[in-house]
Enzyme design. Structure first.
Site, PDB file in Angstrom:
ATOM      1  N   HIS A 184       0.788  -1.238   0.000  1.00  9.74           N
ATOM      2  CA  HIS A 184       0.000   0.000   0.000  1.00  9.74           C
ATOM      3  C   HIS A 184       0.817   1.284   0.000  1.00  9.74           C
ATOM      4  O   HIS A 184       0.263   2.371  -0.147  1.00  9.74           O
ATOM      5  CB  HIS A 184      -0.961   0.031   1.190  1.00  9.74           C
TER       6      HIS A 184
HETATM    7  C1  UD1 Z   1      -2.405   6.077   4.996  1.00 11.08           C
HETATM    8  C2  UD1 Z   1      -1.187   6.676   5.703  1.00 11.08           C
HETATM    9  C3  UD1 Z   1      -0.069   5.645   5.759  1.00 11.08           C
HETATM   10  C4  UD1 Z   1      -0.549   4.344   6.382  1.00 11.08           C
HETATM   11  C5  UD1 Z   1      -1.810   3.859   5.673  1.00 11.08           C
HETATM   12  C6  UD1 Z   1      -2.367   2.669   6.401  1.00 11.08           C
HETATM   13  C7  UD1 Z   1      -0.869   9.099   5.378  1.00 11.08           C
HETATM   14  C8  UD1 Z   1      -0.121  10.145   4.669  1.00 11.08           C
HETATM   15  N1  UD1 Z   1      -0.682   7.827   4.971  1.00 11.08           N
HETATM   16  O1  UD1 Z   1      -2.023   5.793   3.660  1.00 11.08           O
HETATM   17  O2  UD1 Z   1       0.978   6.144   6.554  1.00 11.08           O
HETATM   18  O3  UD1 Z   1       0.456   3.382   6.272  1.00 11.08           O
HETATM   19  O4  UD1 Z   1      -2.802   4.893   5.677  1.00 11.08           O
HETATM   20  O5  UD1 Z   1      -3.257   1.943   5.644  1.00 11.08           O
HETATM   21  O6  UD1 Z   1      -1.605   9.394   6.287  1.00 11.08           O
HETATM   22  N2  UD1 Z   1      -9.047   4.692   0.074  1.00 11.08           N
HETATM   23  C9  UD1 Z   1     -10.244   4.078  -0.103  1.00 11.08           C
HETATM   24  N3  UD1 Z   1     -10.976   3.759   0.999  1.00 11.08           N
HETATM   25  C10 UD1 Z   1     -10.568   4.025   2.257  1.00 11.08           C
HETATM   26  C11 UD1 Z   1      -9.336   4.666   2.426  1.00 11.08           C
HETATM   27  C12 UD1 Z   1      -8.575   4.996   1.339  1.00 11.08           C
HETATM   28  O7  UD1 Z   1     -10.669   3.820  -1.227  1.00 11.08           O
HETATM   29  O8  UD1 Z   1     -11.283   3.685   3.219  1.00 11.08           O
HETATM   30  C13 UD1 Z   1      -8.220   5.008  -1.128  1.00 11.08           C
HETATM   31  C14 UD1 Z   1      -8.527   6.378  -1.713  1.00 11.08           C
HETATM   32  O9  UD1 Z   1      -8.412   6.269  -3.092  1.00 11.08           O
HETATM   33  C15 UD1 Z   1      -7.406   7.230  -1.185  1.00 11.08           C
HETATM   34  C16 UD1 Z   1      -6.251   6.226  -1.119  1.00 11.08           C
HETATM   35  O10 UD1 Z   1      -6.850   5.002  -0.759  1.00 11.08           O
HETATM   36  O11 UD1 Z   1      -7.114   8.326  -2.011  1.00 11.08           O
HETATM   37  C17 UD1 Z   1      -5.188   6.593  -0.108  1.00 11.08           C
HETATM   38  O12 UD1 Z   1      -5.755   6.787   1.189  1.00 11.08           O
HETATM   39  P1  UD1 Z   1      -5.016   7.738   2.258  1.00 11.08           P
HETATM   40  O13 UD1 Z   1      -5.684   7.614   3.559  1.00 11.08           O
HETATM   41  O14 UD1 Z   1      -4.834   9.107   1.696  1.00 11.08           O
HETATM   42  O15 UD1 Z   1      -3.564   7.133   2.344  1.00 11.08           O
HETATM   43  P2  UD1 Z   1      -3.110   5.634   2.540  1.00 11.08           P
HETATM   44  O16 UD1 Z   1      -2.368   5.229   1.313  1.00 11.08           O
HETATM   45  O17 UD1 Z   1      -4.248   4.808   2.985  1.00 11.08           O
HETATM   46  N1  UDP Z   2      -4.336  -5.386   8.272  1.00  6.69           N
HETATM   47  C1  UDP Z   2      -5.633  -5.883   8.305  1.00  6.69           C
HETATM   48  N2  UDP Z   2      -6.171  -6.338   7.125  1.00  6.69           N
HETATM   49  C2  UDP Z   2      -5.492  -6.342   5.947  1.00  6.69           C
HETATM   50  C3  UDP Z   2      -4.168  -5.824   5.945  1.00  6.69           C
HETATM   51  C4  UDP Z   2      -3.626  -5.345   7.125  1.00  6.69           C
HETATM   52  O1  UDP Z   2      -6.287  -5.916   9.344  1.00  6.69           O
HETATM   53  O2  UDP Z   2      -6.045  -6.767   4.923  1.00  6.69           O
HETATM   54  C5  UDP Z   2      -3.754  -4.899   9.543  1.00  6.69           C
HETATM   55  C6  UDP Z   2      -2.409  -5.492   9.875  1.00  6.69           C
HETATM   56  O3  UDP Z   2      -2.551  -6.722  10.526  1.00  6.69           O
HETATM   57  C7  UDP Z   2      -1.794  -4.429  10.769  1.00  6.69           C
HETATM   58  C8  UDP Z   2      -2.355  -3.146  10.201  1.00  6.69           C
HETATM   59  O4  UDP Z   2      -3.485  -3.524   9.406  1.00  6.69           O
HETATM   60  O5  UDP Z   2      -2.215  -4.580  12.110  1.00  6.69           O
HETATM   61  C9  UDP Z   2      -1.331  -2.476   9.338  1.00  6.69           C
HETATM   62  O6  UDP Z   2      -1.921  -1.444   8.636  1.00  6.69           O
HETATM   63  P1  UDP Z   2      -1.404  -0.942   7.217  1.00  6.69           P
HETATM   64  O7  UDP Z   2      -0.621  -1.999   6.551  1.00  6.69           O
HETATM   65  O8  UDP Z   2      -2.593  -0.419   6.502  1.00  6.69           O
HETATM   66  O9  UDP Z   2      -0.521   0.322   7.600  1.00  6.69           O
HETATM   67  P2  UDP Z   2       0.944   0.539   8.221  1.00  6.69           P
HETATM   68  O10 UDP Z   2       1.119  -0.355   9.386  1.00  6.69           O
HETATM   69  O11 UDP Z   2       1.938   0.288   7.132  1.00  6.69           O
HETATM   70  O12 UDP Z   2       0.941   1.983   8.576  1.00  6.69           O
END
Ligand code: UD1
Ligand code: UDP
Length: 389
Positions: free
Chosen positions: A219
């Site tokens: 991601h």
């Molecule tokens: C965010 C965090 C990242 C974290 C990750 C965990 C920031 C800058 N980044 O990244 O540090 O590791 O969350 O998962 O805060 N989207 C959906 N549905 C949702 C959420 C997101 O479709 O419920 C899609 C949207 O297209 C959105 C994209 O994912 O634009 C990115 O979501 P965003 O929350 O901006 O950043 P993450 O990549 O999720």
């Molecule tokens: N996770 C989850 N379902 C998934 C993928 C990840 O519940 O399909 C959980 C994972 O076990 C961990 C957390 O989400 O506890 C990690 O989040 P993510 O990878 O989105 O973000 P990061 O830790 O890199 O910020």
């Protein structure tokens, strides 16, 4: 009574918040009250609500519903929303997790209102400021009053930035306290491990046999938004899945939305028709734990999944140029390969033949949440400089 306002927004924060909320309910409900503010950064059911339901987290008291947008628009909307709630609710502390835009917004809003910040997962550094998370975590750490670091490396990073471990109370953002408390995610992994064994049916549902599949997650923005990197990763996963082992990939919405656009046509055709490469929607916490415990190996760019891989003693291939969790690489149980197809495949081969990996206990005792609650209470009992409600 100490009044906390916990801010969550992204999936991993909701998961981390579960451990603190559980500890408060179990052992501190006569001393600590908690309100939860969800910024709405993540909003799909499988990125948010599923964790509240499954992990027994109280429903948020407030939801800003900011949704997705550019960093500026998203963070600004959160700052406005968090500020309004801080003004009306007047908590003794704001509790922030990790390094997302929700963390940064909470830190900016609270510091301007002089509300002390508790930062959980303090001190982690990738030393790569092109990551939005690196900026968010540095800014939050430097505005915080109580900093809880999961690892000794985190504590050392803070010391190098000028944080003084011998600071004496009263603590303030100019005279902060740093604690080494272990990893709050480890609390959850221990707590939910047996429950996942019993309740999760993901292996049966997706026809996965214990030890006979690889779990992968992707991601990070630099992996999903850059076609060259995304192609490198998917070429490697497709290759692994073409050689007799299943790869199970619960895909973050950021990655699934960019998959067709960024993967070249030929490769897209291959991954769409490879029966051993299962691309799924994001799964629940009990399901991911069950997958992690039963995978042969884990390939990921997630911070949380890297650590869980270690908690459950699985080798981990890290799809990033560096990691904040250097201990897991130093132990030999994880390898950094970035998004390079050949390096990914070499690491896969290396770990396929390895049976004697070590997982020294570097993430604490699974009681980080209790430790944090005790420190917050101690702070309030001993230093009544704050105006309590
Ligand atoms: C965010 C965090 C990242 C974290 C990750 C965990 C920031 C800058 N980044 O990244 O540090 O590791 O969350 O998962 O805060 N989207 C959906 N549905 C949702 C959420 C997101 O479709 O419920 C899609 C949207 O297209 C959105 C994209 O994912 O634009 C990115 O979501 P965003 O929350 O901006 O950043 P993450 O990549 O999720
Ligand atoms: N996770 C989850 N379902 C998934 C993928 C990840 O519940 O399909 C959980 C994972 O076990 C961990 C957390 O989400 O506890 C990690 O989040 P993510 O990878 O989105 O973000 P990061 O830790 O890199 O910020």
């Amino acid at each position: 009574m100490v009044k906390l306002l916990t801010v969550v927004g992204a999936r991993p924060q909701i998961i981390k918040a579960a451990a603190l909320s559980r500890a408060i309910r179990k052992s501190f409900s006569n001393k600590i009250s908690e309100q939860i503010l969800h910024t709405g950064q993540h909003y799909d059911n499988n990125m948010s609500q599923v964790f509240f339901d499954e992990m027994g987290i109280p429903e948020p008291d407030f939801n800003l519903e900011v949704g997705s947008s550019g960093h500026g628009v998203q963070t600004a909307a959160m700052i406005v929303g968090v500020e309004e709630i801080l003004i009306t609710e007047k908590p003794d502390f704001i509790v922030l997790y990790g390094d997302t835009n929700s963390t940064l917004a909470g830190a900016i809003a609270a510091s301007k209102l002089k509300i002390p910040i508790v930062h959980i997962e303090a001190g982690l550094r990738s030393f790569n400021k092109s990551m939005p998370e690196e900026i968010n975590r540095i800014m939050c750490d430097h505005a915080s009053t109580l900093l809880f670091s999961p690892t000794q490396t985190g504590v050392s990073n803070l010391q190098k930035e000028g944080f003084n471990m011998s600071n004496q109370p009263p603590f303030t953002s100019d005279n902060p306290a740093v604690f080494h408390c272990g990893d709050i995610m480890y609390d959850n992994s221990l707590y939910f491990s047996e429950i996942a064994n019993e309740k999760s049916k993901i292996l049966e549902k997706d026809n996965l046999s214990p030890g006979e599949f690889i779990l992968a997650t992707i991601h990070r923005d630099n992996n999903t938004d850059d076609p060259v990197r995304m192609n490198g990763i998917f070429e490697a996963l497709n290759h692994i899945a073409s050689n007799g082992i299943t790869v199970f990939l619960p895909l973050h919405p950021r990655a699934s939305k960019l998959l067709k656009q960024n993967i070249n046509k030929n490769l897209y055709q291959k991954i769409s028709t490879n029966p051993n490469l299962i691309i799924s929607h994001p799964v629940s916490f009990l399901d991911i734990i069950k997958l992690e415990k039963n995978a042969r190996m884990i390939i990921t760019d997630s911070g949380g999944v890297q650590k869980e891989s270690y908690f459950f003693k699985k080798p981990c291939i890290i799809l990033r140029p560096q990691t904040e969790w250097v201990e897991i690489v130093d132990s030999g149980a994880a390898m950094i390969v970035d998004a390079d197809k050949d390096k990914i495949l070499k690491a896969y081969e290396y770990f396929s033949g390895k049976t004697n990996l070590n997982y020294p206990p570097v993430f604490g005792d699974g009681k980080a949440a209790e430790f944090i609650c005790n420190q917050i209470i101690y702070f309030i009992n001993n230093y009544d400089k704050l105006t309590l409600n």
